[in-house]
Design an enzyme around this catalytic site. Structure first.
Site, PDB file in Angstrom:
ATOM      1  N   PHE A   1     -15.415   4.781 -11.057  1.00  0.00           N
ATOM      2  CA  PHE A   1     -14.604   6.849 -11.010  1.00  0.00           C
ATOM      3  C   PHE A   1     -14.864   7.479 -12.855  1.00  0.00           C
ATOM      4  O   PHE A   1     -15.958   8.773 -12.686  1.00  0.00           O
ATOM      5  CB  PHE A   1     -13.633   6.896 -10.387  1.00  0.00           C
ATOM      6  CG  PHE A   1     -13.557   8.671 -10.106  1.00  0.00           C
ATOM      7  CD1 PHE A   1     -14.366   8.659  -8.714  1.00  0.00           C
ATOM      8  CD2 PHE A   1     -12.689   9.312 -10.232  1.00  0.00           C
ATOM      9  CE1 PHE A   1     -14.157  10.267  -8.312  1.00  0.00           C
ATOM     10  CE2 PHE A   1     -12.848  11.188 -10.280  1.00  0.00           C
ATOM     11  CZ  PHE A   1     -13.344  11.192  -9.230  1.00  0.00           C
ATOM     12  N   GLU A   2     -14.567   6.946 -13.300  1.00  0.00           N
ATOM     13  CA  GLU A   2     -14.453   7.147 -14.391  1.00  0.00           C
ATOM     14  C   GLU A   2     -15.646   7.310 -15.233  1.00  0.00           C
ATOM     15  O   GLU A   2     -16.396   8.473 -16.551  1.00  0.00           O
ATOM     16  CB  GLU A   2     -13.364   6.885 -15.275  1.00  0.00           C
ATOM     17  CG  GLU A   2     -12.194   7.529 -15.327  1.00  0.00           C
ATOM     18  CD  GLU A   2     -11.391   7.274 -13.744  1.00  0.00           C
ATOM     19  OE1 GLU A   2     -11.666   5.727 -13.929  1.00  0.00           O
ATOM     20  OE2 GLU A   2     -10.844   7.676 -13.371  1.00  0.00           O
ATOM     21  N   HIS A  19     -11.697   3.397  -0.100  1.00  0.00           N
ATOM     22  CA  HIS A  19     -11.867   4.254  -1.492  1.00  0.00           C
ATOM     23  C   HIS A  19     -12.740   2.730  -2.288  1.00  0.00           C
ATOM     24  O   HIS A  19     -13.905   4.285  -3.694  1.00  0.00           O
ATOM     25  CB  HIS A  19     -10.902   3.384  -2.412  1.00  0.00           C
ATOM     26  CG  HIS A  19     -10.513   4.409  -3.437  1.00  0.00           C
ATOM     27  ND1 HIS A  19      -9.619   5.271  -3.560  1.00  0.00           N
ATOM     28  CD2 HIS A  19     -10.218   4.238  -5.059  1.00  0.00           C
ATOM     29  CE1 HIS A  19      -9.612   6.154  -4.462  1.00  0.00           C
ATOM     30  NE2 HIS A  19     -10.405   5.079  -5.459  1.00  0.00           N
ATOM     31  N   THR A  25      -9.726  -0.867   2.053  1.00  0.00           N
ATOM     32  CA  THR A  25      -9.455   1.101   1.758  1.00  0.00           C
ATOM     33  C   THR A  25     -11.340   1.537   2.094  1.00  0.00           C
ATOM     34  O   THR A  25     -12.138   1.216   1.577  1.00  0.00           O
ATOM     35  CB  THR A  25      -8.749   1.412   1.251  1.00  0.00           C
ATOM     36  OG1 THR A  25      -9.692   1.490  -0.351  1.00  0.00           O
ATOM     37  CG2 THR A  25      -7.587   0.488   1.127  1.00  0.00           C
ATOM     38  N   PHE A  84     -12.068  -2.210 -14.494  1.00  0.00           N
ATOM     39  CA  PHE A  84     -11.660  -2.636 -13.491  1.00  0.00           C
ATOM     40  C   PHE A  84     -13.052  -3.054 -13.087  1.00  0.00           C
ATOM     41  O   PHE A  84     -13.921  -3.379 -13.663  1.00  0.00           O
ATOM     42  CB  PHE A  84     -11.694  -1.337 -12.436  1.00  0.00           C
ATOM     43  CG  PHE A  84     -11.120  -1.156 -10.931  1.00  0.00           C
ATOM     44  CD1 PHE A  84      -9.883  -0.943 -10.995  1.00  0.00           C
ATOM     45  CD2 PHE A  84     -10.758  -2.130 -10.309  1.00  0.00           C
ATOM     46  CE1 PHE A  84      -8.674  -0.751 -10.117  1.00  0.00           C
ATOM     47  CE2 PHE A  84     -10.346  -2.043  -9.024  1.00  0.00           C
ATOM     48  CZ  PHE A  84      -9.323  -2.039  -8.684  1.00  0.00           C
TER      49      PHE A  84
HETATM   50  C1  DLZ Z   1      -8.782   2.392  -7.309  1.00  0.00           C
HETATM   51  C2  DLZ Z   1     -10.720   1.778  -7.720  1.00  0.00           C
HETATM   52  C3  DLZ Z   1     -10.243   0.451  -6.727  1.00  0.00           C
HETATM   53  C4  DLZ Z   1      -9.440   0.603  -5.047  1.00  0.00           C
HETATM   54  N1  DLZ Z   1     -11.424  -0.292  -7.367  1.00  0.00           N
HETATM   55  C5  DLZ Z   1     -12.456   0.286  -7.992  1.00  0.00           C
HETATM   56  C6  DLZ Z   1     -13.535  -0.572  -7.868  1.00  0.00           C
HETATM   57  O1  DLZ Z   1     -13.858  -1.624  -6.728  1.00  0.00           O
HETATM   58  N2  DLZ Z   1     -14.142  -0.727  -9.360  1.00  0.00           N
HETATM   59  C7  DLZ Z   1     -14.007   0.239 -10.268  1.00  0.00           C
HETATM   60  O2  DLZ Z   1     -14.808   0.049 -11.124  1.00  0.00           O
HETATM   61  N3  DLZ Z   1     -12.957   0.865  -9.597  1.00  0.00           N
HETATM   62  C8  DLZ Z   1     -11.728   1.006  -8.624  1.00  0.00           C
HETATM   63  N4  DLZ Z   1     -10.905   1.671  -8.626  1.00  0.00           N
HETATM   64  C9  DLZ Z   1     -10.451   2.719  -9.691  1.00  0.00           C
HETATM   65  C10 DLZ Z   1     -11.560   3.802 -10.020  1.00  0.00           C
HETATM   66  O3  DLZ Z   1     -12.494   3.980 -10.446  1.00  0.00           O
HETATM   67  C11 DLZ Z   1     -10.832   4.654 -10.784  1.00  0.00           C
HETATM   68  O4  DLZ Z   1     -10.472   4.162 -12.074  1.00  0.00           O
HETATM   69  C12 DLZ Z   1      -9.624   5.000  -9.886  1.00  0.00           C
HETATM   70  O5  DLZ Z   1      -9.508   6.086  -8.723  1.00  0.00           O
HETATM   71  C13 DLZ Z   1      -8.760   6.782 -11.654  1.00  0.00           C
HETATM   72  O6  DLZ Z   1      -9.825   7.414 -11.305  1.00  0.00           O
END
Ligand code: DLZ
Length: 157
Positions: free
Chosen positions: A58-59, A89, A87, A23
């Site tokens: 998150f992973e 999130h 959000t 991401f």
């Molecule tokens: C969903 C999401 C969002 C909104 N923003 C980020 C971010 O700014 N940086 C990042 O590394 N990952 C983001 N993710 C993805 C989550 O880390 C994760 O991959 C998903 O929620 C699937 O579990």
């Protein structure tokens, strides 16, 4: 005289796993590149370096846990870039990632370095990934080298 252990900055003979989130990958690539540069400049060989990609920040804790569980690495470095959106999130992922990474370090005893950047906006991410405020990846790599060294010197590796 008290025995004092200060970590060195020599990466020779140590193995490192960089676990990176896809991401915001353009920024994460810059963190990873800077970290690899530091590790190489401190003596790590190509055979001692691995980069594992996970979908998002998150992973990262689980990816780091898998890396630590192999027993092959002296330190695991986590890299991700979170950019605040509209959000909730952002906060949830930031907290889960940070808490998860420290949990992996404490549970496995393998140094897990937190290279997750939480930025308010993309300009802030750019500044800290090789822009005007340096590169967080380089700082985290240097901390990893020290923790790997300290772990060996302390006899816990
Ligand atoms: C969903 C999401 C969002 C909104 N923003 C980020 C971010 O700014 N940086 C990042 O590394 N990952 C983001 N993710 C993805 C989550 O880390 C994760 O991959 C998903 O929620 C699937 O579990």
């Amino acid at each position: 005289m008290a025995r004092e252990i200060r970590p060195g900055h020599d990466a020779r003979g140590h193995r490192y796993c960089l676990v990176a989130a896809r991401f915001n990958e353009a920024y994460v690539q810059r963190l990873v590149a800077a970290a690899l540069e530091v590790l190489r400049s401190r003596g790590a060989g190509e055979e001692d370096l691995e980069v594992w990609w996970v979908p998002g920040s998150f992973e990262l804790p689980l990816g780091c846990r898998w890396a630590a569980a192999t027993g092959r690495f002296d330190a695991v470095l986590a890299f991700g870039v979170l950019i605040r959106g509209e959000t909730e999130h952002f906060r949830l992922v930031a907290e889960a990632s940070s808490q998860g990474l420290s949990q992996v370090a404490l549970e496995t005893g393998v140094p897990v370095l937190n290279g997750v950047l939480a930025a308010q906006h993309s300009d802030q991410a750019a500044e800290r990934t090789g822009g005007t405020l340096g590169n967080r990846g380089a700082e985290v790599a240097l901390a990893a080298v020290q923790m790997a060294d300290l772990r060996r010197r302390a006899g816990t590796a």
